[in-house]
Design a protein around this motif. Sequence first.
Motif, PDB file in Angstrom:
ATOM      1  N   LEU A  32       0.847  -1.194   0.000  1.00  0.00           N
ATOM      2  CA  LEU A  32       0.000   0.000   0.000  1.00  0.00           C
ATOM      3  C   LEU A  32       0.881   1.242   0.000  1.00  0.00           C
ATOM      4  O   LEU A  32       0.727   2.133  -0.841  1.00  0.00           O
ATOM      5  CB  LEU A  32      -0.929   0.011   1.218  1.00  0.00           C
ATOM      6  CG  LEU A  32      -1.887   1.204   1.267  1.00  0.00           C
ATOM      7  CD1 LEU A  32      -2.936   1.089   0.170  1.00  0.00           C
ATOM      8  CD2 LEU A  32      -2.557   1.327   2.636  1.00  0.00           C
ATOM      9  N   HIS A  64      -6.706   4.377   0.639  1.00  0.00           N
ATOM     10  CA  HIS A  64      -7.434   3.162   1.009  1.00  0.00           C
ATOM     11  C   HIS A  64      -8.938   3.402   0.993  1.00  0.00           C
ATOM     12  O   HIS A  64      -9.407   4.416   1.515  1.00  0.00           O
ATOM     13  CB  HIS A  64      -7.017   2.707   2.413  1.00  0.00           C
ATOM     14  CG  HIS A  64      -7.875   1.609   2.968  1.00  0.00           C
ATOM     15  ND1 HIS A  64      -7.796   0.316   2.506  1.00  0.00           N
ATOM     16  CD2 HIS A  64      -8.842   1.621   3.923  1.00  0.00           C
ATOM     17  CE1 HIS A  64      -8.673  -0.430   3.154  1.00  0.00           C
ATOM     18  NE2 HIS A  64      -9.316   0.336   4.017  1.00  0.00           N
ATOM     19  N   PRO A  65      -9.717   2.466   0.447  1.00  0.00           N
ATOM     20  CA  PRO A  65      -9.272   1.274  -0.276  1.00  0.00           C
ATOM     21  C   PRO A  65      -8.945   1.623  -1.727  1.00  0.00           C
ATOM     22  O   PRO A  65      -9.616   2.466  -2.321  1.00  0.00           O
ATOM     23  CB  PRO A  65     -10.482   0.344  -0.187  1.00  0.00           C
ATOM     24  CG  PRO A  65     -11.656   1.288  -0.142  1.00  0.00           C
ATOM     25  CD  PRO A  65     -11.180   2.494   0.624  1.00  0.00           C
ATOM     26  N   THR A 101      -8.830  -7.087   2.849  1.00  0.00           N
ATOM     27  CA  THR A 101      -8.686  -5.904   1.984  1.00  0.00           C
ATOM     28  C   THR A 101      -8.529  -4.608   2.779  1.00  0.00           C
ATOM     29  O   THR A 101      -8.650  -3.525   2.222  1.00  0.00           O
ATOM     30  CB  THR A 101      -9.818  -5.762   0.944  1.00  0.00           C
ATOM     31  OG1 THR A 101     -11.071  -5.610   1.602  1.00  0.00           O
ATOM     32  CG2 THR A 101      -9.859  -6.959   0.012  1.00  0.00           C
ATOM     33  N   TYR A 157      -5.518  -2.952   5.576  1.00  0.00           N
ATOM     34  CA  TYR A 157      -4.065  -2.894   5.428  1.00  0.00           C
ATOM     35  C   TYR A 157      -3.404  -3.053   6.788  1.00  0.00           C
ATOM     36  O   TYR A 157      -4.036  -2.912   7.830  1.00  0.00           O
ATOM     37  CB  TYR A 157      -3.610  -1.591   4.756  1.00  0.00           C
ATOM     38  CG  TYR A 157      -4.003  -0.321   5.471  1.00  0.00           C
ATOM     39  CD1 TYR A 157      -3.182   0.235   6.461  1.00  0.00           C
ATOM     40  CD2 TYR A 157      -5.175   0.349   5.149  1.00  0.00           C
ATOM     41  CE1 TYR A 157      -3.533   1.406   7.115  1.00  0.00           C
ATOM     42  CE2 TYR A 157      -5.536   1.525   5.797  1.00  0.00           C
ATOM     43  CZ  TYR A 157      -4.705   2.048   6.773  1.00  0.00           C
ATOM     44  OH  TYR A 157      -5.056   3.207   7.418  1.00  0.00           O
ATOM     45  N   VAL A 194      -1.496  -4.246   1.741  1.00  0.00           N
ATOM     46  CA  VAL A 194      -2.924  -4.531   1.646  1.00  0.00           C
ATOM     47  C   VAL A 194      -3.158  -5.956   2.137  1.00  0.00           C
ATOM     48  O   VAL A 194      -2.405  -6.870   1.800  1.00  0.00           O
ATOM     49  CB  VAL A 194      -3.420  -4.370   0.199  1.00  0.00           C
ATOM     50  CG1 VAL A 194      -4.922  -4.634   0.121  1.00  0.00           C
ATOM     51  CG2 VAL A 194      -3.097  -2.970  -0.323  1.00  0.00           C
TER      52      VAL A 194
END
Length: 390
Positions: free
Chosen positions: A183, A276-277, A305, A307, A321
Motif C-alpha cells: 500500500l 485506502h481502499p 482488503t 491494510y 494490503v
Amino acid sequence: MVKGELYTTFFDQLIQTNRPFAAWSAPGDSTPEIMIGDPEDILELKDFNQLNGQEGFVFAPFRIEPDSPLMLLKPKIYLRDETAVANFNLNDLPAVQPNIKNHIDFHIITEQDYLNDIAETVRVIQKTKLSKVIVSRIVPQKRGHESIGKLYVRLRKQTPNAMVYLVNLPKAGLWMGATPEVLLQSKGKALETVSLAGTQSRRDDSDYSWQTKDIEEQAFVSRYMLDLFFKFKIHPYTTQGPETLESGRVAHLKTSFTFAAKKVDAQLGNFIAELHPTPAVCGLPKSKADRFISTIERHRRRYYTGYLGPWRMNECIRLFVNLRCMEITPESYMLYTGGGITGRSVPAEEWEETKKKATTLLSAINAVQKNDFNQETHPAAGFAASGERN
C-alpha cells in the motif's frame, strides 16, 4: 533449538496466553519482527486520517465498524531478531483474559450463487458508470490440532516475496496472511505505492502472457494512483512496470510508483485515508463500487482488503494490503478471496480465480496438517521432519 522450532514455540505460547501481538516479515526479511503488548497498548482510531502523529503496528479493516476498528498496537515490547526472541522469557508475561466477541456470521456462498452474483455484477457494470468492482467470498477449511506457530513458519518459507504476518488483537481476533501488495512503504527519503491487479497461476518457466481483461483491470488501478498524485500535488514521480510479480502459487501484474516522502509528510494520514481502499480491492468509481459491494456480498470483510504493517517505526513505513488472509477460529480457517470484475469478466473464470488465490494459504495448511498426520502415524518420519531447518 533450530530457528523454525524457536518461532513455532514462541507464537504458540503467545496465542495460548492470548497476548495481543503482531508478527511480520516483509519480502526479503530473514526473520520476523514481533511486537507484544497489553490491551491498554492498543489504540482504536475512528478514522483513517487519525494515524497522523502516531507510531506502532497498524491493523486496519476494509471499513471501520464497531467490531472491526482501526487498531494501532504501540511498541511496548519490540523484538527485531532471533537473538532477542531466544532471550525473551514469555513466562514473565501474565495471560490475558479473552474478551467476549460478538458472533460473526461467516456466510459461505455456494458456487452457483457466486456465479449468479458475478453475472449480475457484469450486467450492472455494462449498464452503468461502474467500471470495476471486487467481489469476494469466504473459503472455509477445517482446523485440526496443528500448531499455528508451525503454520506461520511454513507460510513464511513458501512465500518469501510476500508480507507474511500473524496478528492476535482484541476485537479483531487471530489472523494470518501472506500478501504481495504494497500500500505504502518507505525507501530512504522516498515513498513507494503499487498498482497490483490481474491473476494467473504461477509458471515454472516465468513466461507469462496476460489477457486484455487483466491488463485493463491493472490499468484502472494505475490511473487512480495518478489522479491521487494530482490531488496531493505529488510531482515528480517515477514509475516501473507493468511487470509480473510472482507470489506463492500465483502471479500478478504490478506497477510501482515512487515519490519524495516530503511531498506528503505533514498529511500522511490524510494520504492513506484517500489511498485506502484502492480500486484493486474496491473498484471504480470507489464510492459506487463500495456501495455495490455492501449489497452484493453476503459476508462482512472485516480486515480482509484492509491494510497492516509498521507505521513510522524508526521513521519507517511498510504498509501492505491485507490479501491472501484468513481469520482463525477454534474450529476453522476462514480464508477470504476475491476477484476484480469488469465488463469482460466470465463468471466461471472468476470462480476459478478465487480458487487459485486461496491456494497460497491452503497449500500451507495442507502441508502442516499432513505433516502432523504423518508424525502421529509414522513417528520415525516425524522425527526426521522436525530436524528440517527453515
